[in-house]
Design a protein around this motif. Structure first.
Motif, mmCIF file in Angstrom:
data_model
loop_
_atom_site.group_PDB
_atom_site.id
_atom_site.type_symbol
_atom_site.label_atom_id
_atom_site.label_comp_id
_atom_site.label_asym_id
_atom_site.label_seq_id
_atom_site.Cartn_x
_atom_site.Cartn_y
_atom_site.Cartn_z
ATOM 1 N N ASN A 115 0.048 -28.584 14.130
ATOM 2 C CA ASN A 115 1.315 -27.947 13.752
ATOM 3 C C ASN A 115 1.199 -26.828 12.733
ATOM 4 N N SER A 116 0.084 -26.751 12.013
ATOM 5 C CA SER A 116 -0.036 -25.672 11.025
ATOM 6 C C SER A 116 -1.490 -25.220 10.906
ATOM 7 N N GLY A 117 -1.626 -23.993 10.421
ATOM 8 C CA GLY A 117 -2.956 -23.437 10.235
ATOM 9 C C GLY A 117 -3.774 -24.230 9.229
ATOM 10 N N SER A 118 -3.107 -24.720 8.181
ATOM 11 C CA SER A 118 -3.824 -25.482 7.159
ATOM 12 C C SER A 118 -4.453 -26.748 7.744
ATOM 13 N N GLU A 119 -3.695 -27.419 8.608
ATOM 14 C CA GLU A 119 -4.249 -28.619 9.258
ATOM 15 C C GLU A 119 -5.448 -28.235 10.116
ATOM 16 N N ALA A 120 -5.312 -27.131 10.846
ATOM 17 C CA ALA A 120 -6.391 -26.715 11.744
ATOM 18 C C ALA A 120 -7.674 -26.480 10.938
ATOM 19 N N VAL A 121 -7.519 -25.805 9.786
ATOM 20 C CA VAL A 121 -8.681 -25.532 8.937
ATOM 21 C C VAL A 121 -9.254 -26.838 8.372
ATOM 22 N N ALA A 122 -8.380 -27.735 7.920
ATOM 23 C CA ALA A 122 -8.859 -29.008 7.353
ATOM 24 C C ALA A 122 -9.698 -29.763 8.388
ATOM 25 N N GLY A 143 -10.393 -14.387 0.980
ATOM 26 C CA GLY A 143 -9.981 -15.065 2.218
ATOM 27 C C GLY A 143 -9.046 -16.219 1.894
ATOM 28 N N PHE A 144 -8.031 -16.393 2.724
ATOM 29 C CA PHE A 144 -7.110 -17.529 2.543
ATOM 30 C C PHE A 144 -7.159 -18.372 3.808
ATOM 31 N N HIS A 145 -7.268 -19.678 3.619
ATOM 32 C CA HIS A 145 -7.377 -20.571 4.781
ATOM 33 C C HIS A 145 -6.432 -21.754 4.650
ATOM 34 N N GLY A 146 -5.306 -21.563 3.964
ATOM 35 C CA GLY A 146 -4.336 -22.646 3.858
ATOM 36 C C GLY A 146 -4.568 -23.491 2.625
ATOM 37 N N TRP A 147 -3.854 -24.612 2.602
ATOM 38 C CA TRP A 147 -3.768 -25.366 1.347
ATOM 39 C C TRP A 147 -4.755 -26.509 1.221
ATOM 40 N N SER A 148 -5.638 -26.729 2.178
ATOM 41 C CA SER A 148 -6.471 -27.937 2.080
ATOM 42 C C SER A 148 -7.500 -27.809 0.944
ATOM 43 N N VAL A 207 -14.504 -17.651 7.960
ATOM 44 C CA VAL A 207 -14.124 -16.260 7.683
ATOM 45 C C VAL A 207 -12.872 -15.889 8.474
ATOM 46 N N GLU A 208 -11.966 -15.166 7.796
ATOM 47 C CA GLU A 208 -10.919 -14.461 8.537
ATOM 48 C C GLU A 208 -11.638 -13.215 9.052
ATOM 49 N N PRO A 209 -11.775 -13.041 10.355
ATOM 50 C CA PRO A 209 -12.573 -11.892 10.828
ATOM 51 C C PRO A 209 -12.043 -10.556 10.299
ATOM 52 N N HIS A 212 -6.778 -10.553 6.412
ATOM 53 C CA HIS A 212 -5.416 -10.016 6.297
ATOM 54 C C HIS A 212 -4.685 -10.569 5.088
ATOM 55 N N ASN A 213 -5.238 -11.597 4.468
ATOM 56 C CA ASN A 213 -4.557 -12.099 3.275
ATOM 57 C C ASN A 213 -4.764 -11.192 2.080
ATOM 58 N N VAL A 214 -5.621 -10.201 2.236
ATOM 59 C CA VAL A 214 -5.726 -9.153 1.223
ATOM 60 C C VAL A 214 -5.487 -7.794 1.890
ATOM 61 N N PHE A 240 -14.316 -19.014 12.800
ATOM 62 C CA PHE A 240 -13.389 -17.889 12.689
ATOM 63 C C PHE A 240 -12.005 -18.470 12.433
ATOM 64 N N ASP A 241 -11.417 -18.099 11.305
ATOM 65 C CA ASP A 241 -10.038 -18.469 11.049
ATOM 66 C C ASP A 241 -9.168 -17.340 11.600
ATOM 67 N N GLU A 242 -8.671 -17.567 12.816
ATOM 68 C CA GLU A 242 -7.860 -16.544 13.498
ATOM 69 C C GLU A 242 -6.370 -16.895 13.419
ATOM 70 N N VAL A 243 -6.000 -17.544 12.325
ATOM 71 C CA VAL A 243 -4.586 -17.911 12.166
ATOM 72 C C VAL A 243 -3.702 -16.648 12.129
ATOM 73 N N ILE A 244 -4.220 -15.548 11.609
ATOM 74 C CA ILE A 244 -3.426 -14.307 11.658
ATOM 75 C C ILE A 244 -3.862 -13.421 12.830
ATOM 76 N N THR A 245 -5.170 -13.252 13.006
ATOM 77 C CA THR A 245 -5.644 -12.299 14.021
ATOM 78 C C THR A 245 -5.440 -12.813 15.450
ATOM 79 N N GLY A 268 -2.893 -20.228 14.862
ATOM 80 C CA GLY A 268 -1.543 -20.759 14.604
ATOM 81 C C GLY A 268 -0.560 -19.604 14.566
ATOM 82 N N LYS A 269 0.257 -19.562 13.550
ATOM 83 C CA LYS A 269 1.233 -18.480 13.299
ATOM 84 C C LYS A 269 1.835 -17.881 14.578
ATOM 85 N N ALA A 270 1.352 -16.656 14.951
ATOM 86 C CA ALA A 270 1.990 -15.887 16.019
ATOM 87 C C ALA A 270 2.029 -16.618 17.355
HETATM 88 C C1 LIG Z 1 -5.945 -17.021 7.735
HETATM 89 C C2 LIG Z 1 -5.063 -18.182 7.454
HETATM 90 N N1 LIG Z 1 -5.515 -19.415 7.663
HETATM 91 C C3 LIG Z 1 -4.744 -20.503 7.448
HETATM 92 C C4 LIG Z 1 -3.475 -20.373 6.992
HETATM 93 C C5 LIG Z 1 -2.618 -21.585 6.771
HETATM 94 O O1 LIG Z 1 -1.668 -21.655 7.800
HETATM 95 P P1 LIG Z 1 -0.303 -22.477 7.588
HETATM 96 O O2 LIG Z 1 0.508 -21.720 6.593
HETATM 97 O O3 LIG Z 1 0.294 -22.495 8.971
HETATM 98 O O4 LIG Z 1 -0.687 -23.827 7.115
HETATM 99 C C6 LIG Z 1 -2.954 -19.102 6.748
HETATM 100 C C7 LIG Z 1 -1.566 -18.940 6.247
HETATM 101 O O5 LIG Z 1 -1.159 -17.901 5.803
HETATM 102 C C8 LIG Z 1 -3.765 -17.983 6.978
HETATM 103 O O6 LIG Z 1 -3.322 -16.736 6.739
#
Ligand SMILES: Cc1ncc(COP(=O)(O)O)c(C=O)c1O
Length: 440
Positions: A115-122, A143-148, A207-209, A212-214, A240-245, A268-270
């Motif tokens: 359901n969320s990018g953070s879970e996917a990364v965890a 790089g940002f990969h969620g809250w885990s 890595v966010e390829p 985009h968080n910066v 590859f964290d493609e939550v944005i890309t 996730g996201k889009a």
């Molecule tokens: C690259 C990346 N990974 C993971 C996340 C976490 O996704 P979510 O906010 O859906 O938990 C984000 C959220 O901005 C993100 O930009």
């Protein structure tokens, strides 16, 4: 826009503060006016006072086709008519969505739907640690990969903490975040050094390829291909964290564009165009480490694969498959903004870098091209905030925080871009008049 035009929104925000800490349900949503939103359609979003904004914030990039796109609305209605949630076995929607993901994402042989990018990364991190039997991770400064726990460190760090100890929150055991090592984006040597310092102890590089968080740092070919070669040589996984890309820059994500095959991908996201759906996919042999397949990594989640999330994912991906011109259109609009803004900056003699990829764009108030986070330490934070703030005042929603990216959806038009460029010219001129930026 005057303070008067936010009266109702402000009253709702005040009500919110009584029952929700800080009045918002995610920290970076509290940024001053506009305080509350009521409706959205296509490229536009309307606040609680009825003020309409052209939306480039796009819910941090979760809106891809445009707000309340017809294909998503229809899919939601149909999903609500059949099965909501079973919590037993699997539904046809889950299978369809997984089949679509496996079809379009080049590196994905199997996937789980979350359901969320953070879970996917965890989950990606657990899978990486469990399958390599190693402790450390490498992530990049910025790089940002969620809250885990493991990855919540060193995002937009201040100069004095960049590359050092910079957890993004209190409450994480140091053991967790200190097991993640920090490298510099586009600097393969910095990653090699960590592998030398921690031989056979690094489970994965995440890595966010495009980080985009910066904003948008674009990887060099040598760097992104080098990461693949290096991780393989070192027996570590490449995530590859493609939550944005993912789905935003190409149907197959940035991995399709750079032709590098990661071991695991998070997305996730889009993918759900505004509805909560995400996933983790990768090589079959790695994904077989999940417990239902007989492996040791537990996969859990009451709402995983629920009907509306799956319907949103299926509808978005199917739309993108059927409309490949989505990418040529949004990329061309991105270029229209970038070249237009460069022209305005040069005419006004303001020093700034306009960056982006495809339908995303950001402005760095720096005097040279940025390749890694170190270049962004020079960003003029006040100028960046004021630029987006003044765009909001002119009816264009851009998050008023430094380094934030903007997103062009399938509903934005060339006229929208041109209107935004006019607003940008006016906003930047007002920044000169108010001595926030100087000419030359
Ligand atoms: C690259 C990346 N990974 C993971 C996340 C976490 O996704 P979510 O906010 O859906 O938990 C984000 C959220 O901005 C993100 O930009």
């Amino acid at each position: 826009m005057s303070a008067d035009s936010h009266t109702k929104s402000k009253a709702l925000a005040d009500r919110a503060t009584a029952v929700i800490p800080g009045g918002v349900n995610s920290g970076t949503r509290r940024n001053g006016a506009p305080y509350a939103f009521e409706s959205a359609a296509g490229a536009y979003i309307t606040d609680f006072d009825g003020n309409r904004y052209l939306d480039y914030h796009a819910a941090f990039g979760a809106i891809l086709l445009g707000h309340r796109h017809a294909v998503i609305e229809d899919a939601m209605a149909a999903a609500a008519d059949t099965l909501d949630l079973s919590g037993y076995g699997v539904s046809e929607a889950e299978v369809k969505l997984a089949e679509l993901i496996v079809e379009v994402l080049p590196s994905v042989e199997q996937t789980v739907i979350l359901n969320s990018g953070s879970e996917a990364v965890a989950y990606a991190i657990r899978l990486a640690r469990a399958s390599t039997d190693r402790k450390y991770l490498v992530k990049f400064q910025g790089g940002f990969h969620g809250w885990s726990e493991s990855v919540a460190r060193n995002v937009i760090s201040p100069k004095e903490r960049a590359y050092g100890d910079d957890p993004v929150t209190a409450g994480i055991l140091p053991d967790s975040w200190q097991s993640t090592l920090i490298a510099e984006f586009n600097d393969l040597e910095s990653v090699k050094t960590l592998f030398e310092q921690y031989p056979e102890q690094i489970a994965a590089v995440i890595v966010e390829p495009i980080p985009h968080n910066v904003g948008a740092l674009v990887p060099t070919k040598e760097f992104i291909e080098g990461l693949r070669t290096l991780t393989t040589e070192q027996g570590a996984l490449l995530i590859f964290d493609e939550v944005i890309t993912g789905f935003r820059h190409a149907l197959g994500g940035y991995q399709q564009i750079c032709a590098v095959t990661p071991d695991l991908t998070t997305f996730g996201k889009a993918m759900g165009n505004g509805y909560p759906v995400a996933g983790l996919g990768g090589k079959r042999e790695l994904m077989q480490n999940f417990d239902a397949a007989g492996g040791k990594v537990a996969l859990m989640g009451t709402f995983n694969g629920n009907a509306t999330s799956c319907a949103a994912g299926i509808a978005t991906i199917t739309y993108l498959k059927d409309n490949p011109d989505f990418y040529t259109r949004t990329h061309a609009l991105g270029e229209r903004w970038r070249s237009g803004l460069r022209g305005i900056l040069s005419e006004l003699e303001i020093t700034a870098e306009v960056v982006g990829f495809g339908g995303t764009f950001s402005t760095y108030f720096i005097d040279h091209r940025a390749s890694g986070f170190k270049d962004l330490l020079e960003n003029d934070v006040q100028a960046a905030i004021q630029f987006h703030r003044r765009m909001i005042d002119r009816g264009v929603l851009m998050l008023p925080l430094p380094l934030k990216r903007n997103h062009i959806s399938g509903s934005h038009t060339a006229e929208d871009i041109d209107m935004s460029l006019n607003a940008a010219q006016d906003a930047l001129q007002s920044m000169i008049d108010d001595d926030i930026v100087s000419r030359g």
